[in-house]
Design an enzyme around this catalytic site. Structure first.
Site, mmCIF file in Angstrom:
data_model
loop_
_atom_site.group_PDB
_atom_site.id
_atom_site.type_symbol
_atom_site.label_atom_id
_atom_site.label_comp_id
_atom_site.label_asym_id
_atom_site.label_seq_id
_atom_site.Cartn_x
_atom_site.Cartn_y
_atom_site.Cartn_z
ATOM 1 N N ASP A 155 1.788 14.665 1.441
ATOM 2 C CA ASP A 155 0.794 15.680 1.983
ATOM 3 C C ASP A 155 -0.189 15.313 2.915
ATOM 4 O O ASP A 155 -0.785 16.154 3.526
ATOM 5 C CB ASP A 155 -0.118 16.063 0.536
ATOM 6 C CG ASP A 155 -0.694 14.949 -0.198
ATOM 7 O OD1 ASP A 155 -0.220 13.826 0.077
ATOM 8 O OD2 ASP A 155 -1.911 14.884 -0.743
ATOM 9 N N ASP B 51 0.898 -1.280 0.067
ATOM 10 C CA ASP B 51 -0.131 -0.097 -0.080
ATOM 11 C C ASP B 51 0.811 1.339 -0.183
ATOM 12 O O ASP B 51 0.471 2.484 0.358
ATOM 13 C CB ASP B 51 -0.838 -0.062 1.211
ATOM 14 C CG ASP B 51 -1.673 -1.112 1.311
ATOM 15 O OD1 ASP B 51 -2.340 -1.633 0.273
ATOM 16 O OD2 ASP B 51 -2.286 -1.645 2.268
ATOM 17 N N THR C 240 -5.865 -11.837 3.575
ATOM 18 C CA THR C 240 -6.990 -11.270 3.001
ATOM 19 C C THR C 240 -8.161 -12.364 2.710
ATOM 20 O O THR C 240 -9.403 -12.040 2.067
ATOM 21 C CB THR C 240 -6.496 -10.730 1.478
ATOM 22 O OG1 THR C 240 -6.050 -11.849 0.916
ATOM 23 C CG2 THR C 240 -5.577 -9.458 1.644
ATOM 24 N N ALA D 266 -3.780 -8.090 -3.842
ATOM 25 C CA ALA D 266 -3.087 -6.823 -3.890
ATOM 26 C C ALA D 266 -4.506 -5.632 -4.320
ATOM 27 O O ALA D 266 -5.516 -6.183 -4.702
ATOM 28 C CB ALA D 266 -2.225 -6.782 -5.150
ATOM 29 N N GLY D 267 -4.283 -4.538 -4.303
ATOM 30 C CA GLY D 267 -5.228 -3.504 -4.548
ATOM 31 C C GLY D 267 -4.511 -2.288 -4.988
ATOM 32 O O GLY D 267 -4.223 -1.354 -3.985
ATOM 33 N N HIS D 268 -4.248 -2.037 -6.081
ATOM 34 C CA HIS D 268 -4.023 -0.901 -6.595
ATOM 35 C C HIS D 268 -4.861 0.014 -7.032
ATOM 36 O O HIS D 268 -5.549 -0.041 -8.105
ATOM 37 C CB HIS D 268 -2.734 -1.348 -7.688
ATOM 38 C CG HIS D 268 -1.588 -2.263 -7.249
ATOM 39 N ND1 HIS D 268 -0.856 -2.879 -8.074
ATOM 40 C CD2 HIS D 268 -1.337 -2.716 -5.933
ATOM 41 C CE1 HIS D 268 -0.099 -3.642 -7.241
ATOM 42 N NE2 HIS D 268 -0.381 -3.513 -5.985
ATOM 43 N N THR D 269 -4.606 1.297 -6.045
ATOM 44 C CA THR D 269 -5.943 2.244 -6.743
ATOM 45 C C THR D 269 -5.046 3.321 -7.648
ATOM 46 O O THR D 269 -3.947 3.578 -7.092
ATOM 47 C CB THR D 269 -6.185 2.812 -5.468
ATOM 48 O OG1 THR D 269 -6.720 1.923 -4.555
ATOM 49 C CG2 THR D 269 -7.529 3.801 -5.595
ATOM 50 N N LYS E 78 2.017 2.106 -4.888
ATOM 51 C CA LYS E 78 2.802 1.604 -6.362
ATOM 52 C C LYS E 78 1.867 1.935 -7.577
ATOM 53 O O LYS E 78 2.464 2.282 -8.585
ATOM 54 C CB LYS E 78 2.868 0.210 -6.052
ATOM 55 C CG LYS E 78 3.817 -0.355 -5.124
ATOM 56 C CD LYS E 78 3.931 -1.882 -4.999
ATOM 57 C CE LYS E 78 2.857 -2.568 -4.186
ATOM 58 N NZ LYS E 78 2.508 -2.391 -2.913
ATOM 59 N N GLY E 79 0.718 1.776 -7.185
ATOM 60 C CA GLY E 79 -0.175 2.034 -8.483
ATOM 61 C C GLY E 79 -0.073 3.447 -9.108
ATOM 62 O O GLY E 79 0.079 3.495 -10.515
ATOM 63 N N THR F 207 -9.718 -5.397 1.068
ATOM 64 C CA THR F 207 -10.583 -5.926 2.310
ATOM 65 C C THR F 207 -11.410 -4.937 2.749
ATOM 66 O O THR F 207 -12.308 -5.162 3.819
ATOM 67 C CB THR F 207 -9.917 -6.664 3.205
ATOM 68 O OG1 THR F 207 -8.928 -5.843 3.775
ATOM 69 C CG2 THR F 207 -9.239 -7.994 2.591
ATOM 70 N N THR G 45 2.936 -12.357 3.077
ATOM 71 C CA THR G 45 2.336 -13.035 2.017
ATOM 72 C C THR G 45 3.117 -14.215 1.498
ATOM 73 O O THR G 45 4.166 -14.517 1.963
ATOM 74 C CB THR G 45 1.941 -12.298 1.051
ATOM 75 O OG1 THR G 45 0.798 -12.821 0.097
ATOM 76 C CG2 THR G 45 2.993 -11.805 0.000
ATOM 77 N N GLN H 41 2.131 -6.035 -3.110
ATOM 78 C CA GLN H 41 2.655 -6.335 -1.571
ATOM 79 C C GLN H 41 3.988 -5.265 -1.441
ATOM 80 O O GLN H 41 4.430 -4.424 -2.295
ATOM 81 C CB GLN H 41 2.768 -7.564 -1.090
ATOM 82 C CG GLN H 41 1.661 -8.313 -0.971
ATOM 83 C CD GLN H 41 0.812 -9.035 -2.218
ATOM 84 O OE1 GLN H 41 1.734 -9.729 -2.975
ATOM 85 N NE2 GLN H 41 -0.318 -8.782 -2.759
ATOM 86 N N ARG I 81 -6.312 0.412 8.084
ATOM 87 C CA ARG I 81 -4.668 -0.063 8.160
ATOM 88 C C ARG I 81 -4.269 0.653 9.302
ATOM 89 O O ARG I 81 -4.651 1.724 9.759
ATOM 90 C CB ARG I 81 -3.939 0.694 6.854
ATOM 91 C CG ARG I 81 -4.585 0.043 5.469
ATOM 92 C CD ARG I 81 -3.749 0.884 4.380
ATOM 93 N NE ARG I 81 -4.284 0.270 3.061
ATOM 94 C CZ ARG I 81 -4.475 1.028 2.051
ATOM 95 N NH1 ARG I 81 -4.141 2.334 1.880
ATOM 96 N NH2 ARG I 81 -5.132 0.301 0.953
HETATM 97 P P1 IMO Z 1 -0.789 -4.310 -2.239
HETATM 98 O O1 IMO Z 1 -0.339 -4.912 -3.459
HETATM 99 C C1 IMO Z 1 -1.202 -4.717 2.094
HETATM 100 C C2 IMO Z 1 -1.097 -8.852 3.721
HETATM 101 C C3 IMO Z 1 -2.459 -9.071 4.499
HETATM 102 C C4 IMO Z 1 -1.888 -9.943 5.478
HETATM 103 C C5 IMO Z 1 -0.665 -10.586 4.843
HETATM 104 C C6 IMO Z 1 -1.042 -11.997 4.241
HETATM 105 O O2 IMO Z 1 -2.002 -3.504 -2.470
HETATM 106 O O3 IMO Z 1 0.215 -3.317 -1.575
HETATM 107 P P2 IMO Z 1 -2.458 -13.123 2.310
HETATM 108 O O4 IMO Z 1 -4.092 -12.858 1.935
HETATM 109 O O5 IMO Z 1 -1.655 -12.387 1.123
HETATM 110 O O6 IMO Z 1 -2.030 -14.306 2.411
HETATM 111 O O7 IMO Z 1 -2.197 -12.003 3.567
HETATM 112 O O8 IMO Z 1 -0.338 -9.883 3.700
HETATM 113 N N1 IMO Z 1 -1.378 -8.193 2.420
HETATM 114 C C7 IMO Z 1 -1.348 -6.987 1.865
HETATM 115 N N2 IMO Z 1 -1.201 -5.780 2.777
HETATM 116 N N3 IMO Z 1 -1.603 -4.566 0.726
HETATM 117 C C8 IMO Z 1 -1.446 -5.666 -0.070
HETATM 118 O O9 IMO Z 1 -1.060 -5.631 -1.452
HETATM 119 C C9 IMO Z 1 -1.422 -6.743 0.453
HETATM 120 N N4 IMO Z 1 -1.610 -8.111 0.275
HETATM 121 C C10 IMO Z 1 -1.530 -9.083 1.092
HETATM 122 O O10 IMO Z 1 -3.213 -8.024 5.220
HETATM 123 O O11 IMO Z 1 -1.322 -9.299 6.620
HETATM 124 MG MG MG Z 2 -3.404 -3.027 -0.648
#
Ligand code: IMO
Ligand code: MG
Length: 408
Positions: free
Chosen positions: A332, A12, A128, A38-41, A15-16, A300, A238, A223, A304
């Protein structure tokens, strides 16, 4: 020029946004590990896009995207994302490719993810729940099912039957849960296979040809370094290699093909899920930064955990990934902080710690050593050049940068 973008904290980092900027100069954008955890906004012309599996750089018209072999694919999630992009007039059919040897997430992986988490009792990881870990477990145990298997129904039937028999025994004996039925799952995944077939390629060849044609590759890490299976805060990580080396194994390119590696850090630190976090804020600061920084999980929706910038973590990330440069995001969010703290080291048992400890029980006991700076108390959102930042903001970052580069 082939570039790898990695997260240098716990994910988080933004990166997006960095990928979206750099994608303008790239031809092919590649995801190489992780899955729809992952969640790239990306906010683009007032529209907000959240990508989980599809490389976020695809928002730029005319780009190609590859979901590499190191990614675990949930076809249901993938097709949802394809649908969203199609709705926005993006030519996904031509733009997106999927490696034929990427592993596939099944409903039993998701179910196992949730059952394992609830049985960890007080030691949960806070996953997740998307089945990521169990899918990688099958990959390592050499019983995983890959995209290429979905395209070969007799082979697929045999593998699925075998896996399902085993998982159903686990469900029954370990968790006292009802079994999952073969037929509907088989039918559904055969249908996914038929829908995905036009996207499927040999990823190694696809990237080799792209490089031969002089195309630029952009590897989009998911991640972050501290969530890396080997180099992160194990076991609160992860199940894949989110660090730069993962780009080579997860896409099928040689290390010599990589020209530069850029780390992304937030001006503060966040993490989702469990595990030690030395610079975590006290409750009042937590609330204000979380609200201002909109620090809620893109996947999810979980709030955070937030804390001060930690140079020890960033240095660890620079070492492991070999970052030649670091992009700083969300400065900011700190605009109205009267005082800024930068963690430049830890102390534990009365001793200075100058590298991120491997033992998580030690990390949990570490006291951050802070350098305190005056806040800049002014709006930096429209500033485009580092030189134009308020002097106090430049001083805080200089301190962080210096601590990343030196051992205290
Ligand atoms: P982006 O790409 C933040 C965290 C989960 C958990 C641990 C393991 O958006 O940065 P998993 O479901 O992967 O087995 O969970 O990893 N986690 C992330 N935290 N951003 C992510 O991706 C994440 N992908 C997994 O919250 O602590
Ligand atoms: Mg994320």
């Amino acid at each position: 020029m082939n570039t790898v973008i990695i997260g240098a904290q716990w994910g988080d980092e933004g990166k997006g946004k960095v990928i979206d900027l750099l994608a303008a100069d790239a031809d092919v954008i590649i995801r190489y590990q992780g899955g729809n955890n992952a969640g790239h906004t990306v906010i683009c012309d007032q529209d907000e896009f959240i990508f989980h599996l599809i490389p976020s750089g695809l928002l730029n018209p005319g780009k190609l995207g590859l979901i590499g072999n190191g990614v675990v694919i949930d076809p249901e999630g993938l097709l949802k994302e394809v649908g969203q992009l199609r709705g926005r007039d993006i030519d996904v059919e031509n733009a997106l490719k999927i490696s034929d040897i990427a592993h596939v997430i099944f409903p039993y992986h998701k179910k196992l993810d949730q059952l394992e988490e609830s049985s960890r009792e007080g030691r949960s990881i806070g996953t997740t729940g998307r089945g990521i870990g169990p899918c990688y477990v099958d990959k390592v145990a050499r019983c995983g099912i890959r995209i290429v298997d979905l395209l070969n129904e007799p082979v697929f039937a045999e593998k699925l039957r075998h896996n399902l028999t085993e998982k159903n025994r686990l469900f029954k004996l370990l968790y006292n849960e009802a079994p999952m039925a073969f037929e509907p799952m088989f039918e559904q995944y055969c249908a996914y296979g038929r829908t995905l077939r036009p996207f499927v390629v040999n990823g190694v060849r696809f990237l080799r040809e792209a490089m031969q044609q002089g195309k630029s590759l952009l590897f989009e890490g998911a991640q972050g370094t501290l969530l890396d299976l080997d180099h992160g805060t194990y076991p609160y990580v992860t199940s894949s290699n989110a660090t730069a080396g993962g780009a080579c194994t997860g896409a099928g390119v040689a290390p010599t093909a990589i020209d530069r590696i850029i780390g992304v850090v937030k001006a503060y630190t966040t993490r989702v899920g469990e595990g030690p976090f030395p610079t975590e804020f006290p409750p009042e600061l937590m609330d204000s930064v979380r609200t201002r920084g909109k620090e809620f999980g893109a996947t999810t929706g979980r709030p955070r955990r937030c804390g001060w910038f930690d140079a020890l973590i960033a240095r660890h990330a620079v070492w492991v990934n070999g970052c030649g440069s670091v992009a700083v995001t969300k400065l900011d969010v700190l605009d109205d902080m009267p005082m800024i703290q930068v963690c430049v080291g830890y102390r534990v048992d009365g001793k200075d710690v100058d590298q991120f400890p491997s033992d998580m029980s030690v990390v949990a006991r570490c006291e951050p050593v802070y350098e305190t700076h005056a806040g800049w108390m002014s709006d930096t959102t429209a500033i485009e050049r580092v030189e134009d930042l308020p002097k106090a903001a430049q001083a805080s970052w200089k301190c962080a940068d210096h601590s990343i580069a030196t051992v205290r």
